[in-house]
Every structure is written in C-alpha cells, then in structure tokens.
Design a protein around this motif. Structure first.
Motif, mmCIF file in Angstrom:
data_model
loop_
_atom_site.group_PDB
_atom_site.id
_atom_site.type_symbol
_atom_site.label_atom_id
_atom_site.label_comp_id
_atom_site.label_asym_id
_atom_site.label_seq_id
_atom_site.Cartn_x
_atom_site.Cartn_y
_atom_site.Cartn_z
ATOM 1 N N MET A 144 0.814 -1.212 0.000
ATOM 2 C CA MET A 144 0.000 0.000 0.000
ATOM 3 C C MET A 144 0.847 1.261 0.000
ATOM 4 S SD MET A 144 -3.257 -0.477 -0.067
ATOM 5 C CE MET A 144 -3.922 0.989 0.724
ATOM 6 N N LEU A 145 2.051 1.180 0.571
ATOM 7 C CA LEU A 145 2.883 2.371 0.696
ATOM 8 C C LEU A 145 3.946 2.459 -0.393
ATOM 9 C CD1 LEU A 145 3.386 2.389 4.575
ATOM 10 C CD2 LEU A 145 1.707 3.664 3.220
ATOM 11 N N SER A 146 3.851 1.612 -1.402
ATOM 12 C CA SER A 146 4.873 1.611 -2.444
ATOM 13 C C SER A 146 4.830 2.901 -3.237
ATOM 14 C CB SER A 146 4.686 0.424 -3.386
ATOM 15 O OG SER A 146 3.484 0.555 -4.100
ATOM 16 N N LYS A 147 5.989 3.258 -3.770
ATOM 17 C CA LYS A 147 6.106 4.481 -4.559
ATOM 18 C C LYS A 147 6.360 4.115 -6.008
ATOM 19 C CE LYS A 147 5.770 6.969 -0.833
ATOM 20 N NZ LYS A 147 4.581 7.778 -0.565
ATOM 21 N N GLY A 148 6.569 5.133 -6.804
ATOM 22 C CA GLY A 148 6.934 4.905 -8.206
ATOM 23 C C GLY A 148 5.814 4.255 -8.991
ATOM 24 N N LEU A 149 6.190 3.336 -9.876
ATOM 25 C CA LEU A 149 5.237 2.732 -10.795
ATOM 26 C C LEU A 149 4.105 2.045 -10.072
ATOM 27 C CD1 LEU A 149 4.630 2.120 -13.758
ATOM 28 C CD2 LEU A 149 5.987 0.060 -13.543
ATOM 29 N N GLY A 150 4.433 1.200 -9.075
ATOM 30 C CA GLY A 150 3.381 0.494 -8.367
ATOM 31 C C GLY A 150 2.453 1.436 -7.630
ATOM 32 N N GLY A 151 3.016 2.465 -7.011
ATOM 33 C CA GLY A 151 2.191 3.415 -6.282
ATOM 34 C C GLY A 151 1.257 4.179 -7.185
ATOM 35 N N LEU A 152 1.717 4.509 -8.375
ATOM 36 C CA LEU A 152 0.897 5.263 -9.310
ATOM 37 C C LEU A 152 -0.254 4.442 -9.849
ATOM 38 C CD1 LEU A 152 3.621 7.153 -11.383
ATOM 39 C CD2 LEU A 152 1.968 8.188 -9.835
ATOM 40 N N LEU A 153 0.030 3.188 -10.199
ATOM 41 C CA LEU A 153 -0.982 2.373 -10.852
ATOM 42 C C LEU A 153 -1.874 1.611 -9.888
ATOM 43 C CD1 LEU A 153 0.923 0.827 -13.884
ATOM 44 C CD2 LEU A 153 -0.678 2.730 -13.871
ATOM 45 N N LYS A 154 -1.460 1.510 -8.620
ATOM 46 C CA LYS A 154 -2.209 0.713 -7.650
ATOM 47 C C LYS A 154 -3.682 1.087 -7.627
ATOM 48 C CE LYS A 154 -1.956 2.062 -3.442
ATOM 49 N NZ LYS A 154 -3.338 2.602 -3.324
ATOM 50 N N LYS A 155 -3.963 2.359 -7.459
ATOM 51 C CA LYS A 155 -5.341 2.802 -7.316
ATOM 52 C C LYS A 155 -6.062 2.767 -8.653
ATOM 53 C CE LYS A 155 -7.878 6.459 -4.916
ATOM 54 N NZ LYS A 155 -7.721 7.740 -4.209
ATOM 55 N N ALA A 156 -5.356 3.145 -9.713
ATOM 56 C CA ALA A 156 -6.002 3.249 -11.014
ATOM 57 C C ALA A 156 -6.451 1.904 -11.549
ATOM 58 C CB ALA A 156 -5.058 3.897 -12.015
ATOM 59 N N ILE A 157 -5.635 0.881 -11.387
ATOM 60 C CA ILE A 157 -5.957 -0.415 -11.972
ATOM 61 C C ILE A 157 -6.773 -1.275 -11.022
ATOM 62 C CG2 ILE A 157 -4.972 -2.569 -12.826
ATOM 63 C CD1 ILE A 157 -2.666 -1.033 -13.928
ATOM 64 N N SER A 158 -6.417 -1.303 -9.754
ATOM 65 C CA SER A 158 -6.981 -2.311 -8.866
ATOM 66 C C SER A 158 -7.995 -1.785 -7.866
ATOM 67 C CB SER A 158 -5.849 -3.007 -8.102
ATOM 68 O OG SER A 158 -4.918 -3.535 -9.007
ATOM 69 N N GLY A 159 -8.095 -0.479 -7.704
ATOM 70 C CA GLY A 159 -9.034 0.062 -6.733
ATOM 71 C C GLY A 159 -8.387 0.251 -5.378
ATOM 72 N N GLU A 160 -9.085 0.935 -4.491
ATOM 73 C CA GLU A 160 -8.557 1.200 -3.161
ATOM 74 C C GLU A 160 -8.251 -0.100 -2.426
ATOM 75 O OE1 GLU A 160 -7.534 3.608 -1.621
ATOM 76 O OE2 GLU A 160 -8.369 5.460 -2.425
ATOM 77 N N GLY A 161 -7.107 -0.149 -1.766
ATOM 78 C CA GLY A 161 -6.768 -1.273 -0.917
ATOM 79 C C GLY A 161 -6.177 -2.461 -1.644
ATOM 80 N N ALA A 162 -6.117 -2.417 -2.958
ATOM 81 C CA ALA A 162 -5.569 -3.535 -3.712
ATOM 82 C C ALA A 162 -4.127 -3.240 -4.084
ATOM 83 C CB ALA A 162 -6.405 -3.794 -4.956
ATOM 84 N N SER A 163 -3.481 -4.212 -4.711
ATOM 85 C CA SER A 163 -2.093 -4.027 -5.085
ATOM 86 C C SER A 163 -1.856 -4.524 -6.495
ATOM 87 C CB SER A 163 -1.173 -4.767 -4.101
ATOM 88 O OG SER A 163 -1.498 -6.141 -4.086
ATOM 89 N N LEU A 164 -0.707 -4.176 -7.033
ATOM 90 C CA LEU A 164 -0.293 -4.634 -8.357
ATOM 91 C C LEU A 164 0.649 -5.808 -8.224
ATOM 92 C CD1 LEU A 164 0.278 -1.268 -10.210
ATOM 93 C CD2 LEU A 164 -1.629 -2.843 -10.416
ATOM 94 N N MET A 165 0.980 -6.390 -9.356
ATOM 95 C CA MET A 165 1.837 -7.570 -9.346
ATOM 96 C C MET A 165 2.940 -7.432 -10.381
ATOM 97 S SD MET A 165 0.650 -11.524 -10.017
ATOM 98 C CE MET A 165 0.047 -11.184 -11.675
ATOM 99 N N TYR A 166 4.167 -7.624 -9.951
ATOM 100 C CA TYR A 166 5.287 -7.738 -10.864
ATOM 101 C C TYR A 166 5.553 -9.216 -11.110
ATOM 102 C CZ TYR A 166 6.584 -2.819 -10.290
ATOM 103 O OH TYR A 166 6.587 -1.446 -10.303
ATOM 104 N N ALA A 167 5.869 -9.556 -12.331
ATOM 105 C CA ALA A 167 6.260 -10.924 -12.655
ATOM 106 C C ALA A 167 7.598 -10.868 -13.368
ATOM 107 C CB ALA A 167 5.217 -11.587 -13.547
ATOM 108 N N SER A 168 8.544 -11.677 -12.929
ATOM 109 C CA SER A 168 9.873 -11.661 -13.544
ATOM 110 C C SER A 168 10.428 -13.072 -13.583
ATOM 111 C CB SER A 168 10.816 -10.743 -12.760
ATOM 112 O OG SER A 168 10.961 -11.189 -11.414
ATOM 113 N N GLY A 169 11.304 -13.319 -14.567
ATOM 114 C CA GLY A 169 11.932 -14.624 -14.686
ATOM 115 C C GLY A 169 11.862 -15.149 -16.097
#
Length: 232
Positions: A63-88
C-alpha cells in the motif's frame, strides 16, 4: 454455431495452447493473454495470473509503495488492492473476468487507457496517472486515466468487441465514462453534464454525465458499462 459437446480428444485439440507461437505478448485465447518471459519483468493487474510454466517470481506492491506500483495501484486495482510484478523465464497466463484481451505494440507512441482496463505492460513502457476530478463522485470510483507511452507491448481488456469512433474537428464524440476504454494521445476529455436527461432516465452516471472528446483522434468504447468499485 458454438459446439455444445466434445469428445475428450476434440477438447484437447481446441483448448491446447499453440507451442509454435512464442511472441513476448501473445493472444492465446480471446480472453487469455500469454506472456513469454525470457529473464524479463512485466507489470500486471493484481489477481490476473491464472497459470504459469517455468521459473517466474511474483511480487505484490504494498500500500505504501512508490513509483510505478504506487501510481498504478489505485487506477488499476481500486482502493486497498495491489499490483503484481512478474519476472523470470517461462510462460505466464493472465486473464480478467473473461474480458477480451487486446494486445497493442507501441512504437514510440502514447495512448490513454481507463485504469480498470489495463491488464499488463512491458517494463519499458512509461506511465502517468491522472484523474478527471470533475467526475469523481459522479461515476463510481472516479475515472483514472493511464497514459502509456514508449515502445513495447501493452495489453488492455474489454467487455465484448469494442468499437472505435473517430473524432474530427467540429464533430466531437460523447461517451459513457463507464463504457470508455481508451483514446488517442492528442485528445483531452472533458465532462459534459445532462442532469435533465439523467433525472428522466433515473440513473446517476452514464446518461447524466458524459465524456466529451474534441479535436482529431479516436475513442475506443465497449458495449458494457463497467463499474469496478464504489468510492465512499
């Protein structure tokens, strides 16, 4: 006509992935995005992973992330949700409630997308989040715009097959905010109110509040009014 029954072999043949296709972002099925990672990282809508093969790590943004995740968190997932990075390295399969997936390859270009309709983006794609404050409280959750720019893949989702409407000087296009998916970079939407018509219909969003697009460009609209969450 849709087939109503299958033999087991027919189901396997129709539903199996195509191993010959290995594009970075690939439409495996109309509502299924396959991402072929080769020691790469992408950002996707939280909860959109339905399966993966290989060695892929996932990280949710707090919830307290900054940068890309912080910007898109609310826009894509709604209040209280989070984003997901996938790597590998491996095959990652993403979907969002059965919505159809559209893959776009930007080539030093930019578009605006409704935050709810962003499924995934390549790490090389830059972003900027804005909100039409005049519509906050009028449309459930407000309306978040994601400006995606650069060169690389993005994937957006729509309910059903969308229609692209051209905007020309002197011929604006008006859309329901909850049905508006994306629009060209050079257009800046404004909010047009029609309280009388909205009151007559007895609704509080699409009919009484519309997005107005003026200038030269295009708007992508889906045949569905999508309300993800309600702002309190």
């Amino acid at each position: 006509m849709e087939k109503k029954e299958y033999t087991l072999n027919e189901l396997i043949l129709e539903a199996a992935e195509n191993p010959a296709e290995n594009d970075f972002f690939e439409l495996e099925k109309p509502a299924m995005l396959e991402i072929n990672l080769k020691n790469q990282k992408i950002l996707s809508k939280a909860g959109s992973m339905v399966a993966y093969i290989g060695n892929i790590d996932f990280k949710r943004e707090s919830m307290l992330s900054k940068g890309l995740g912080g910007l898109l968190k609310k826009a894509i997932s709604g209040e209280g949700a989070s984003l997901m990075y996938a790597s590998g390295t491996g095959k990652l399969y993403l979907a969002d409630g059965g919505k159809k997936v559209k893959i776009i390859k930007l080539q030093d270009e930019a578009i605006f997308v409704n935050g709810n309709d962003v499924l995934a983006l390549e790490e090389s794609i830059s972003n900027e989040i804005k909100m039409l404050k005049s519509v906050a409280g009028m449309v459930s959750g407000g309306l978040f715009q994601v400006r995606l720019a650069g060169s690389g893949y993005i994937a957006i989702t729509t309910h059903g097959e969308p229609i692209l409407l051209k905007v020309t000087p002197g011929q604006p296009v008006f859309t329901d905010p909850n049905a508006t998916v994306a629009w060209s970079e050079n257009l800046t939407p404004s909010i047009k109110t029609n309280i009388t018509f909205g009151s007559f219909i007895g609704r509080g969003s699409g009919e009484s509040f519309q997005m107005e697009f003026m200038g030269q460009g295009w708007v992508l609209v889906q045949p569905y009014e999508e309300v993800k969450y309600t702002q309190k």
